[in-house]
Design a protein around this motif. Structure first.
Motif, PDB file in Angstrom:
ATOM      1  N   UNK A   1       0.839  -1.205   0.000  1.00 46.03           N
ATOM      2  CA  UNK A   1       0.000   0.000   0.000  1.00 46.03           C
ATOM      3  C   UNK A   1       0.870   1.250   0.000  1.00 46.03           C
ATOM      4  N   UNK A   2       1.901   1.246   0.822  1.00 42.85           N
ATOM      5  CA  UNK A   2       2.814   2.392   0.867  1.00 42.85           C
ATOM      6  C   UNK A   2       3.556   2.562  -0.455  1.00 42.85           C
ATOM      7  N   UNK A   3       3.981   1.442  -1.023  1.00 44.44           N
ATOM      8  CA  UNK A   3       4.769   1.511  -2.253  1.00 44.44           C
ATOM      9  C   UNK A   3       3.915   2.042  -3.422  1.00 44.44           C
ATOM     10  N   UNK A   4       2.686   1.585  -3.529  1.00 41.49           N
ATOM     11  CA  UNK A   4       1.810   2.054  -4.598  1.00 41.49           C
ATOM     12  C   UNK A   4       1.559   3.559  -4.482  1.00 41.49           C
TER      13      UNK A   4
ATOM     14  N   UNK B   1      -3.920   4.960   4.364  1.00 38.62           N
ATOM     15  CA  UNK B   1      -4.563   4.718   5.656  1.00 38.62           C
ATOM     16  C   UNK B   1      -4.803   3.225   5.800  1.00 38.62           C
ATOM     17  N   UNK B   2      -4.883   2.777   7.046  1.00 39.30           N
ATOM     18  CA  UNK B   2      -5.095   1.358   7.324  1.00 39.30           C
ATOM     19  C   UNK B   2      -6.312   1.181   8.227  1.00 39.30           C
ATOM     20  N   UNK B   3      -7.079   0.130   7.933  1.00 40.65           N
ATOM     21  CA  UNK B   3      -8.247  -0.195   8.738  1.00 40.65           C
ATOM     22  C   UNK B   3      -8.236  -1.689   9.043  1.00 40.65           C
ATOM     23  N   UNK B   4      -8.766  -2.033  10.195  1.00 45.15           N
ATOM     24  CA  UNK B   4      -8.945  -3.450  10.523  1.00 45.15           C
ATOM     25  C   UNK B   4     -10.318  -3.863  10.021  1.00 45.15           C
TER      26      UNK B   4
ATOM     27  N   UNK C   1      -6.214   2.687   0.673  1.00 44.28           N
ATOM     28  CA  UNK C   1      -6.718   2.153   1.946  1.00 44.28           C
ATOM     29  C   UNK C   1      -6.322   0.689   2.031  1.00 44.28           C
ATOM     30  N   UNK C   2      -5.558   0.345   3.041  1.00 45.14           N
ATOM     31  CA  UNK C   2      -5.172  -1.038   3.275  1.00 45.14           C
ATOM     32  C   UNK C   2      -6.008  -1.624   4.393  1.00 45.14           C
ATOM     33  N   UNK C   3      -6.634  -2.773   4.149  1.00 43.50           N
ATOM     34  CA  UNK C   3      -7.459  -3.402   5.183  1.00 43.50           C
ATOM     35  C   UNK C   3      -6.984  -4.822   5.444  1.00 43.50           C
TER      36      UNK C   3
END
Length: 223
Positions: free
Chosen positions: A59-62, A98-101, A76-78
């Motif tokens: 996610x960070x790399x993209x 951003x990251x979500x569970x 958004x990474x989940x």
């Protein structure tokens, strides 16, 4: 890594090692250039969902690649695993990420939508019914395209990884879990049979498959 009782120290080292492994072997730089970048714009912010993002390195790399190209992208990474979410959110924040569970089903229930939906090394963790559910969720979540990347099962891939990942054997779960992942992954024909109409399987190097659903550029009101 799927074991809730896995050693946390080894697991977190694995998230760190996957940052290197994915950068070298997962092939997403090519996927970004061919499949993602042409769908982005310097004047309109696009949204991308990374399902089962793990430690969040991709996610960070993209987001970084898009920013370097002058394109507007929010990622958004989940991931439903609290250990993965804790690792991803503990690292320094990256603009546009951003990251979500969460998992794909919960996002569907919330009525969430994204321009692009993707995953990396997720399909082989699922049984056939779960794969079909993920693909159905992905079509509901995506406006423009879905890209699920995974390993391609082969004896040669297993042998190459067994040797290549030896330096990680005692320091993380990368060596052990990588061999399990290759054994559990699909061949191209198997994945094509499992996917509904409208999906296509593309081969990458080395030992990679990309399951693609192109939804065009339809607006929400048109779907």
């Amino acid at each position: 890594m799927d074991d809730p009782g896995a050693d946390l120290v080894l697991l977190e080292r694995t998230y760190g090692h996957f940052r290197v492994v994915n950068a070298l072997l997962a092939g997403w730089r090519r996927v970004y250039r061919r499949e993602i970048r042409p769908r982005l714009s310097p004047g309109r912010t696009s949204t991308l969902l990374d399902v089962g993002c793990g430690g969040g390195d991709l996610a960070r790399r993209l987001a970084g690649w898009a920013r370097a190209d002058g394109l507007l992208l929010e990622v958004t990474g989940v991931d439903p695993d609290p250990r993965a979410h804790a690792w991803a959110t503990r690292l320094p924040p990256v603009p546009g990420v951003r990251f979500e569970r969460a998992d794909s089903a919960s996002l569907v229930r919330q009525g969430r939508r994204f321009d692009l939906v993707m995953s990396n090394h997720l399909l082989h963790h699922l049984d056939d019914e779960q794969v079909r559910d993920l693909l159905a969720d992905s079509e509901r979540l995506a406006r423009r395209a879905v890209l699920h990347g995974d390993l391609e099962r082969s004896r040669l891939a297993w042998l190459v990884w067994t040797v290549l990942a030896l330096p990680f054997a005692r320091r993380s779960l990368v060596h052990h879990d990588g061999r399990i992942s290759i054994r559990r992954s699909f061949r191209a024909a198997e994945l094509a049979r499992l996917a509904p109409a409208g999906w296509s399987v593309r081969r990458g190097v080395p030992f990679r498959l990309l399951l693609v659903r192109d939804l065009g550029a339809e607006d929400d009101d048109e779907r």
